[in-house]
Design a protein around this motif. Structure first.
Motif, mmCIF file in Angstrom:
data_model
loop_
_atom_site.group_PDB
_atom_site.id
_atom_site.type_symbol
_atom_site.label_atom_id
_atom_site.label_comp_id
_atom_site.label_asym_id
_atom_site.label_seq_id
_atom_site.Cartn_x
_atom_site.Cartn_y
_atom_site.Cartn_z
ATOM 1 N N ALA A 20 1.208 -1.537 -0.303
ATOM 2 C CA ALA A 20 -0.062 -0.272 0.391
ATOM 3 C C ALA A 20 0.791 1.380 0.102
ATOM 4 N N VAL A 21 2.098 1.028 0.685
ATOM 5 C CA VAL A 21 3.038 2.609 0.633
ATOM 6 C C VAL A 21 3.650 3.086 -0.457
ATOM 7 N N LEU A 22 3.630 1.977 -1.181
ATOM 8 C CA LEU A 22 4.640 1.677 -2.696
ATOM 9 C C LEU A 22 3.388 2.087 -3.906
ATOM 10 N N GLN A 23 2.560 1.701 -3.738
ATOM 11 C CA GLN A 23 1.334 2.420 -4.897
ATOM 12 C C GLN A 23 1.107 3.934 -3.616
ATOM 13 N N LEU A 24 0.860 3.742 -2.532
ATOM 14 C CA LEU A 24 0.628 5.369 -2.717
ATOM 15 C C LEU A 24 2.066 6.155 -3.231
ATOM 16 N N LYS A 25 3.199 5.733 -3.400
ATOM 17 C CA LYS A 25 4.321 6.807 -3.213
ATOM 18 C C LYS A 25 4.639 6.772 -4.864
ATOM 19 N N GLN A 26 3.925 5.640 -5.506
ATOM 20 C CA GLN A 26 4.083 5.935 -6.879
ATOM 21 C C GLN A 26 2.511 7.217 -7.471
ATOM 22 N N GLN A 27 1.897 7.419 -6.963
ATOM 23 C CA GLN A 27 0.471 7.575 -7.061
ATOM 24 C C GLN A 27 1.143 9.096 -6.867
ATOM 25 N N ARG A 28 1.389 9.390 -5.389
ATOM 26 C CA ARG A 28 2.487 10.958 -5.802
ATOM 27 C C ARG A 28 3.417 11.621 -6.115
ATOM 28 N N ASP A 29 4.458 10.083 -7.174
ATOM 29 C CA ASP A 29 5.016 10.566 -8.206
ATOM 30 C C ASP A 29 4.396 11.582 -8.892
ATOM 31 N N ARG A 30 3.076 10.967 -9.586
ATOM 32 C CA ARG A 30 2.791 10.831 -11.248
ATOM 33 C C ARG A 30 2.082 11.778 -10.351
ATOM 34 N N LEU A 31 1.372 12.540 -9.612
ATOM 35 C CA LEU A 31 1.217 13.774 -9.208
ATOM 36 C C LEU A 31 2.160 14.566 -9.563
ATOM 37 N N LYS A 32 2.979 14.795 -8.903
ATOM 38 C CA LYS A 32 4.288 15.344 -8.557
ATOM 39 C C LYS A 32 4.636 15.851 -10.715
ATOM 40 N N GLN A 33 4.919 15.220 -11.137
ATOM 41 C CA GLN A 33 5.308 14.656 -12.142
ATOM 42 C C GLN A 33 4.416 15.681 -13.306
ATOM 43 N N TYR A 34 2.609 15.182 -12.914
ATOM 44 C CA TYR A 34 1.976 16.041 -13.574
ATOM 45 C C TYR A 34 1.573 17.778 -13.248
ATOM 46 N N GLN A 35 2.290 18.014 -12.224
ATOM 47 C CA GLN A 35 2.530 19.160 -11.310
ATOM 48 C C GLN A 35 3.172 19.957 -12.146
ATOM 49 N N LYS A 36 4.612 19.612 -12.704
ATOM 50 C CA LYS A 36 6.072 20.183 -12.895
ATOM 51 C C LYS A 36 5.453 20.013 -14.304
ATOM 52 N N ARG A 37 4.959 19.122 -14.990
ATOM 53 C CA ARG A 37 4.111 19.475 -16.612
ATOM 54 C C ARG A 37 3.138 20.805 -16.400
ATOM 55 N N ILE A 38 2.419 20.608 -15.658
ATOM 56 C CA ILE A 38 1.354 21.686 -15.529
ATOM 57 C C ILE A 38 2.098 23.563 -15.459
ATOM 58 N N THR A 39 2.873 23.371 -14.766
ATOM 59 C CA THR A 39 3.491 24.607 -13.664
ATOM 60 C C THR A 39 4.518 25.446 -15.796
ATOM 61 N N VAL A 40 5.341 24.137 -15.771
ATOM 62 C CA VAL A 40 6.105 24.418 -17.287
ATOM 63 C C VAL A 40 4.820 25.129 -18.252
ATOM 64 N N GLN A 41 3.972 24.623 -18.494
ATOM 65 C CA GLN A 41 2.830 24.960 -19.419
ATOM 66 C C GLN A 41 2.268 26.141 -19.085
ATOM 67 N N LEU A 42 1.660 26.387 -17.874
ATOM 68 C CA LEU A 42 1.407 28.179 -17.586
ATOM 69 C C LEU A 42 1.878 29.160 -17.783
ATOM 70 N N VAL A 43 3.330 28.591 -17.254
ATOM 71 C CA VAL A 43 4.337 29.749 -17.636
ATOM 72 C C VAL A 43 4.426 30.335 -19.322
ATOM 73 N N LYS A 44 4.815 29.368 -19.576
ATOM 74 C CA LYS A 44 4.623 29.198 -21.332
ATOM 75 C C LYS A 44 3.132 29.961 -22.065
ATOM 76 N N GLU A 45 2.221 29.825 -21.473
ATOM 77 C CA GLU A 45 1.871 30.413 -21.799
ATOM 78 C C GLU A 45 0.670 31.795 -20.862
ATOM 79 N N ARG A 46 1.433 32.086 -19.990
ATOM 80 C CA ARG A 46 1.391 34.034 -19.356
ATOM 81 C C ARG A 46 2.382 34.218 -20.312
ATOM 82 N N LEU A 47 3.906 34.121 -20.838
ATOM 83 C CA LEU A 47 4.213 34.745 -21.889
ATOM 84 C C LEU A 47 3.673 35.093 -23.627
ATOM 85 N N LEU A 48 2.593 33.308 -23.399
ATOM 86 C CA LEU A 48 1.778 33.913 -24.831
ATOM 87 C C LEU A 48 0.918 34.687 -24.449
#
Length: 207
Positions: A20-48
């Motif tokens: 269960a701990v392993l699955q939770l950590k995997q979900q957390r890591d996927r959310l962090k990757q999604y968070q990082k991707r959205i953050t980069v995209q927001l910066v680009k859209e602001r400049l656009l």
């Protein structure tokens, strides 16, 4: 080959909590990757959006900023979900530690119970009574020995103890080195002859 495939596999040491701990950590890591991707995209859209305003395309810039606002809200939700997952992981890991502590306490409690079964309160009291009786008996013997010695004996004992402590040898009487002379057979027979000679004289006196 038969031994290799026929060998029994060892039981897995991975528990359901570990999975269960392993699955939770995997979900957390996927959310962090999604968070990082959205953050980069927001910066680009602001400049656009800034570039669209410069180009006089206000409506397009406004639509892009609305999209950015929605993604900002998603980013906040993602952050909350990551926090919840991390808190859940910490709770499970801490619960595992508590379970190990409780298991250790259970083992210790069982050990104490078995020791109590072997040694009851009555046995402890009996051993203490016997020990006290032995101490009292030894004290009586010490008092008797102390009372049976004179002051001269006490001084001699202390002097011997002092000599032993200092490594000096206690003075003992010398043993003669010469062999003891044997008694001649004639000397051994002389008392018998005298006794036989005096016997008639005693009988005459008695008559």
């Amino acid at each position: 080959m038969g031994n290799v495939f026929g060998r029994k596999s060892r039981p897995s040491r991975v528990t359901e909590q570990d999975k269960a701990v392993l699955q939770l950590k995997q979900q957390r890591d996927r959310l962090k990757q999604y968070q990082k991707r959205i953050t980069v995209q927001l910066v680009k859209e602001r400049l656009l959006a800034k570039q669209l305003l410069k180009d006089g395309k206000k409506q397009k810039a406004l639509l892009l900023l609305k999209k950015k606002r929605y993604q900002d809200q998603l980013l906040d939700k993602t952050e909350n979900q990551i926090s919840n997952l991390e808190r859940m992981v910490q709770d499970i890991e801490f619960m595992q530690i508590e379970m190990k502590v409780i298991e250790g306490l259970k083992v210790g409690n069982d050990c104490l119970k078995s020791m109590h079964e072997i040694m009851s309160i009555e046995d402890v009291e009996r051993i203490l009574d016997e020990t006290q009786e032995a101490i009292e008996y030894q004290r009586q013997i010490d008092e008797m020995l102390a009372g049976s010695l004179t002051q001269e004996d006490e001084d001699a004992v202390l002097a011997e103890l002092e000599a032993i402590t200092q490594g000096d040898d206690v003075a003992l009487p010398e043993v003669p080195a010469e062999p003891i002379p044997e008694v001649p057979e004639a000397a051994k027979a002389e008392p018998e002859r005298r006794a036989a000679k005096n016997k008639p004289d005693r009988e005459m006196l008695a008559a």
